[in-house]
Design an enzyme around this catalytic site. Structure first.
Site, PDB file in Angstrom:
ATOM      1  N   ASP A 126       0.858  -1.194   0.000  1.00  0.00           N
ATOM      2  CA  ASP A 126       0.000   0.000   0.000  1.00  0.00           C
ATOM      3  C   ASP A 126       0.888   1.236   0.000  1.00  0.00           C
ATOM      4  O   ASP A 126       2.054   1.179   0.407  1.00  0.00           O
ATOM      5  CB  ASP A 126      -0.928   0.020   1.228  1.00  0.00           C
ATOM      6  CG  ASP A 126      -1.859   1.231   1.212  1.00  0.00           C
ATOM      7  OD1 ASP A 126      -2.436   1.520   0.149  1.00  0.00           O
ATOM      8  OD2 ASP A 126      -1.986   1.911   2.238  1.00  0.00           O
ATOM      9  N   SER A 127       0.309   2.353  -0.432  1.00  0.00           N
ATOM     10  CA  SER A 127       1.047   3.614  -0.400  1.00  0.00           C
ATOM     11  C   SER A 127       1.397   3.997   1.041  1.00  0.00           C
ATOM     12  O   SER A 127       2.324   4.774   1.256  1.00  0.00           O
ATOM     13  CB  SER A 127       0.195   4.717  -1.018  1.00  0.00           C
ATOM     14  OG  SER A 127      -1.020   4.821  -0.307  1.00  0.00           O
ATOM     15  N   GLU A 158      -4.988   9.807   8.835  1.00  0.00           N
ATOM     16  CA  GLU A 158      -3.567   9.683   9.186  1.00  0.00           C
ATOM     17  C   GLU A 158      -3.155  10.667  10.276  1.00  0.00           C
ATOM     18  O   GLU A 158      -2.132  10.485  10.926  1.00  0.00           O
ATOM     19  CB  GLU A 158      -2.706   9.805   7.927  1.00  0.00           C
ATOM     20  CG  GLU A 158      -2.976   8.625   7.004  1.00  0.00           C
ATOM     21  CD  GLU A 158      -1.899   8.356   5.991  1.00  0.00           C
ATOM     22  OE1 GLU A 158      -0.960   9.166   5.870  1.00  0.00           O
ATOM     23  OE2 GLU A 158      -2.005   7.318   5.311  1.00  0.00           O
ATOM     24  N   HIS A 172      -8.308   3.182   3.282  1.00  0.00           N
ATOM     25  CA  HIS A 172      -8.350   3.895   4.566  1.00  0.00           C
ATOM     26  C   HIS A 172      -9.772   4.012   5.139  1.00  0.00           C
ATOM     27  O   HIS A 172      -9.950   4.155   6.344  1.00  0.00           O
ATOM     28  CB  HIS A 172      -7.851   5.335   4.395  1.00  0.00           C
ATOM     29  CG  HIS A 172      -6.378   5.500   4.372  1.00  0.00           C
ATOM     30  ND1 HIS A 172      -5.586   4.952   3.400  1.00  0.00           N
ATOM     31  CD2 HIS A 172      -5.538   6.185   5.197  1.00  0.00           C
ATOM     32  CE1 HIS A 172      -4.328   5.297   3.633  1.00  0.00           C
ATOM     33  NE2 HIS A 172      -4.274   6.034   4.718  1.00  0.00           N
TER      34      HIS A 172
HETATM   35  N1  DGL Z   1      -4.838   3.589   0.424  1.00  0.00           N
HETATM   36  C1  DGL Z   1      -4.983   4.396  -0.746  1.00  0.00           C
HETATM   37  C2  DGL Z   1      -6.132   3.873  -1.614  1.00  0.00           C
HETATM   38  O1  DGL Z   1      -6.759   2.858  -1.337  1.00  0.00           O
HETATM   39  C3  DGL Z   1      -5.194   5.855  -0.437  1.00  0.00           C
HETATM   40  C4  DGL Z   1      -4.063   6.536   0.241  1.00  0.00           C
HETATM   41  C5  DGL Z   1      -3.230   7.398  -0.663  1.00  0.00           C
HETATM   42  O2  DGL Z   1      -3.756   8.365  -1.241  1.00  0.00           O
HETATM   43  O3  DGL Z   1      -2.047   7.120  -0.770  1.00  0.00           O
HETATM   44  O4  DGL Z   1      -6.440   4.498  -2.608  1.00  0.00           O
END
Ligand code: DGL
Length: 270
Positions: free
Chosen positions: A6-7, A154, A190
């Site tokens: 994940d990011s 966050e 998230h």
């Molecule tokens: N977890 C990312 C998603 O599902 C969103 C977080 C980000 O913008 O990096 O799109």
């Protein structure tokens, strides 16, 4: 090991559900926290960052990587599957979270009017409407980008009174696009953390689709159908957490998502 990418932190909501359904396997979670958020970045940047992280997980021994991030699934998955995997190693697999979510929709919506709440990147990519049109051409999708939701979570402000303003605003705008919506996809990993707030502003009879369980079931099904991949997955019930940011920072914010302390290791990508 099964790689979960994940990011940042959102993929932890997917990892938790995957480990509940498939506790026997070993996992490596990689959060690209140094470069998060991806949701507001361009197509090319998300693709390059995601590819780099997938290659890192391959180097660490993963044969199967799940992009537990909608933005990465929307902007990078197809190119990685079609262009990069044959070059890197055609026996490895990368899967995303959009397709399984869309597959689940058909059974859920009765009005055939669906809403999508997601990051600006996922909305702009149009990946959800494109996938939905392929599987269910009779479903109409309305999408609302929620740029403030990830920062609220966050910064641990998602349960504060201030969060109500942004959650109410985006939900009102979504229903402003289409009053017949009966199902809403939480199209960002998230967003399950915002569920108490989302439920406050969404009528009770509307179905809210969080992705964790759907992705976990879909992975279980995938492993059953692909014994050649399943055999590459070790089974000690372990999970390693890696971050491109500092270990302390990741550990502190991960606690918001997992409600427990975890051991984390920092890694360099370059
Ligand atoms: N977890 C990312 C998603 O599902 C969103 C977080 C980000 O913008 O990096 O799109």
């Amino acid at each position: 090991m099964i790689g979960i990418f994940d990011s940042g932190y959102g993929g932890l909501t997917i990892l938790e559900k995957i480990r509940t359904v498939l506790p026997e396997y070993d996992y490596i979670y990689l959060g690209d926290n140094a470069r998060t958020p991806y949701g507001t970045r361009s197509f090319d940047i998300v693709y390059h960052y995601t590819l780099q992280c997938v290659e890192k997980l391959f180097d660490l021994g993963c044969h199967l990587v799940i992009l537990a991030c909608n933005t990465a699934s929307a902007k990078a998955l197809r190119t990685i599957q079609q262009r990069d995997l044959p070059r890197i190693d055609a026996s490895r697999r990368v899967l995303g979270v959009i397709r399984p979510t869309v597959e689940a929709l058909g059974m859920l919506t009765r009005t055939r009017h669906v809403g999508l709440l997601a990051t600006p990147g996922t909305v702009q990519s149009e990946s959800y409407p494109i996938e939905i049109r392929k599987l269910f051409p009779d479903i109409t999708v309305s999408a609302e980008a929620c740029p403030m939701w990830v920062p609220l979570i966050e910064n641990n402000e998602h349960l504060s009174a201030g969060a109500d303003f942004f959650v109410e605003k985006n939900i009102r705008q979504l229903f402003g696009q289409d009053k017949n919506i009966d199902t809403i996809i939480l199209g960002c990993t998230h967003y399950p953390l915002l569920l108490p707030k989302i439920k406050k502003f969404v009528p009770k009879d509307i179905k809210l689709v969080a992705q964790g369980e759907i992705v976990a079931q879909s992975l279980a099904d995938y492993l059953l159908r692909h014994p050649e991949i399943e055999q590459t997955c070790s089974r000690n019930g372990q999970c390693t957490f890696l971050t491109t940011e500092s270990e302390e920072k990741f550990g502190a914010t991960a606690r918001i998502f997992l409600q427990k302390n975890i051991q984390v290791r920092h890694i360099h990508l370059q």
